[in-house]
Motif scaffolding. Sequence first.
Motif, mmCIF file in Angstrom:
data_model
loop_
_atom_site.group_PDB
_atom_site.id
_atom_site.type_symbol
_atom_site.label_atom_id
_atom_site.label_comp_id
_atom_site.label_asym_id
_atom_site.label_seq_id
_atom_site.Cartn_x
_atom_site.Cartn_y
_atom_site.Cartn_z
ATOM 1 N N ARG A 391 123.371 23.090 37.247
ATOM 2 C CA ARG A 391 124.787 22.792 37.097
ATOM 3 C C ARG A 391 125.340 23.359 35.792
ATOM 4 N NH1 ARG A 391 129.034 22.794 39.996
ATOM 5 N NH2 ARG A 391 130.470 21.046 39.751
ATOM 6 N N MET A 392 124.535 23.341 34.753
ATOM 7 C CA MET A 392 125.006 23.855 33.461
ATOM 8 C C MET A 392 125.345 25.339 33.545
ATOM 9 S SD MET A 392 122.715 21.662 30.771
ATOM 10 C CE MET A 392 123.469 22.281 29.253
ATOM 11 N N LEU A 393 124.666 26.059 34.450
ATOM 12 C CA LEU A 393 125.010 27.478 34.651
ATOM 13 C C LEU A 393 126.462 27.596 35.131
ATOM 14 C CD1 LEU A 393 121.755 28.752 36.391
ATOM 15 C CD2 LEU A 393 122.632 29.511 34.164
ATOM 16 N N ASP A 394 126.914 26.654 35.963
ATOM 17 C CA ASP A 394 128.313 26.659 36.414
ATOM 18 C C ASP A 394 129.269 26.422 35.256
ATOM 19 O OD1 ASP A 394 127.820 27.187 39.086
ATOM 20 O OD2 ASP A 394 127.600 25.069 39.613
ATOM 21 N N TYR A 395 128.794 25.757 34.229
ATOM 22 C CA TYR A 395 129.647 25.489 33.073
ATOM 23 C C TYR A 395 129.461 26.558 31.992
ATOM 24 C CZ TYR A 395 130.198 21.148 35.603
ATOM 25 O OH TYR A 395 130.466 20.236 36.599
ATOM 26 N N PRO A 399 120.975 26.797 30.593
ATOM 27 C CA PRO A 399 120.415 25.440 30.472
ATOM 28 C C PRO A 399 119.210 25.400 29.528
ATOM 29 C CG PRO A 399 119.772 26.423 32.569
ATOM 30 C CD PRO A 399 120.679 27.419 31.897
ATOM 31 N N PRO A 400 118.840 24.165 29.140
ATOM 32 C CA PRO A 400 117.624 24.010 28.350
ATOM 33 C C PRO A 400 116.370 24.132 29.223
ATOM 34 C CG PRO A 400 118.627 21.863 28.778
ATOM 35 C CD PRO A 400 119.544 22.900 29.378
ATOM 36 N N THR A 401 115.217 24.053 28.603
ATOM 37 C CA THR A 401 113.936 23.976 29.325
ATOM 38 C C THR A 401 113.868 22.614 30.017
ATOM 39 O OG1 THR A 401 112.897 25.380 27.677
ATOM 40 C CG2 THR A 401 111.426 23.991 28.968
ATOM 41 N N THR A 402 113.347 22.575 31.242
ATOM 42 C CA THR A 402 113.354 21.293 31.960
ATOM 43 C C THR A 402 111.956 20.818 32.332
ATOM 44 O OG1 THR A 402 113.572 22.462 34.054
ATOM 45 C CG2 THR A 402 115.605 21.704 33.017
ATOM 46 N N LYS A 403 111.867 19.508 32.532
ATOM 47 C CA LYS A 403 110.675 18.845 33.085
ATOM 48 C C LYS A 403 109.432 19.044 32.219
ATOM 49 C CE LYS A 403 112.526 18.445 37.577
ATOM 50 N NZ LYS A 403 112.463 17.389 38.555
ATOM 51 N N ALA A 411 112.739 15.662 31.588
ATOM 52 C CA ALA A 411 112.988 16.190 30.237
ATOM 53 C C ALA A 411 113.973 17.363 30.234
ATOM 54 C CB ALA A 411 111.669 16.629 29.608
ATOM 55 N N LEU A 412 114.858 17.332 29.242
ATOM 56 C CA LEU A 412 115.759 18.456 28.954
ATOM 57 C C LEU A 412 115.447 18.859 27.521
ATOM 58 C CD1 LEU A 412 118.999 16.837 30.386
ATOM 59 C CD2 LEU A 412 117.821 18.815 31.374
ATOM 60 N N MET A 413 114.600 19.868 27.377
ATOM 61 C CA MET A 413 114.107 20.238 26.051
ATOM 62 C C MET A 413 115.009 21.322 25.478
ATOM 63 S SD MET A 413 110.617 22.075 25.317
ATOM 64 C CE MET A 413 109.447 21.322 24.266
#
Length: 477
Positions: A391-395, A399-403, A411-413
């Motif tokens: 979703r952050m790509l739409d904004y 995005p951050p690193t995930t999981k 996790a949103l690193m």
Amino acid sequence: MDEYDQARYAGEDAHEPLLSEKGETTVAVEDTPLPEELTRDSVTLPSPSEPEIAEHYVRLSQMNYGVDTGPYPLGSCTMKYNPRFTEDVAAHPDAAVHPDRSDESVQGTLALLHALQDSLARIGGMDAVTLQPPAGAAGEFAGIAIAKAYHEANGEGQRHEVVVPDSAHGTNFATAAMAGYDVVSLPSGEDGRVDLDALEAAVGEETAALMLTNPNTLGLFERDIEAVADVVHDSGGLLYYDGANLNALLGRARPGDMGFDVMHFNVHKTFATPHGGGGPGAGPVGVTADLADFLPSPQVREGEDGDYERVTPANSIGKVHGQLGNWLVLVKAYAYLLRLGDAGLRDASGKAVLNANYLAEQVPYDVPYGPFHHEFVASAGEQDAADVAKRMLDYAVHPPTTKWPETVEEALMTEPTEAEGLRGLDQLAAAFERAAADDDAALANAPEKTAARRIDQTSAARDLRLSWHALDDDSDA
Ligand SMILES: *Cc1c(COP(=O)(O)O)cnc(C)c1O
């Protein structure tokens, strides 16, 4: 980039024809000195005009999100601004040297490499550095191979375990296993740091090394690092520092002073050399004097007459890469270090930490642990971290690193880096806010505004088709 820009390359409109689809022409092959069986009489080539070629590549670049597009807070992966002047330095005609030339004829090249070895040793608090490994993971492998050779030379080849905290980067586990070690996973303590009791229980006569990063992957400083070093050293093991992201420490603290014996640097994360598509990068390895004889070959040394030469250390583990490593990447790292100097490096680490803490305060998610160093890990909680990322790509931000690390749920690193300005940080905070407020349907459908919608990530990684013809053949079938 605003959302309007990004939307222009979305959906059906995003299709960009191949250059050959814009027109082809067949040209005769002129006389060549190549053997006849290797040549053709004619070749068919795309025939676009020069502006069409420029437009083609610019459009392709706009269909993707890059480090020059906007904020890129990929935690632990450290994607920061790549200064253009380092490219100019690497493109200098004198930087193009053939690696097989004699030492006498490439004194400038060797002097630069020697100076970089010295600078990195000073930054890490190490006694000697090899520049050969071409990536962080390759540096880890070289570093652990050095530790292994050291133990074997001391008659301690029975040490068959490498201890790795559960929050460590995946390459640490892979490195230890590839080097032939049994991997012992060390559970983190309540506060997200190394638990000394668990460490005492995990190390012993079988331990070859503990691999650690500090600040750790939660962005937390291991305050007990000296006690950790004592426990490992008392057991006869070595302390390995994963220095992929040295962004919090530059000019402020040194792994060598904390008790680490061997470490790697990622110049493509810490020293702003480009970082993409898996390489080329460089993962120099630093060691204490006790381990210097085991470094890979060749090593650059300053001889007594002041000339530089390539030498093989006495108990060298051998080669880990061709020649002296990824030379032009190393040139960029050295140019960057020279431009920043001691004060600039200290300033960079200060800003990296400030930016991470500023952003950690703005995100609408739960942020366990803290205070942070160069990165922080938020928890998406009830939301799926991967959906939030899409979703952050739409904004219009990356995005951050995930999981990961797995010690934090969903996790949103996040690592904004020192290169991000206030405007970029606020843009990131706003994207987090909007994603946090989105409902499940919006998250599950994201991204909507990118050139490619949600892809099957497993197939994309495992079923690579690198040639247009492979796709072509498939569609014919
Ligand atoms: C990126 C990274 C590595 C591996 O570096 P590569 O150059 O990608 O091989 C190792 N450890 C940590 C903590 C990292 O962030």
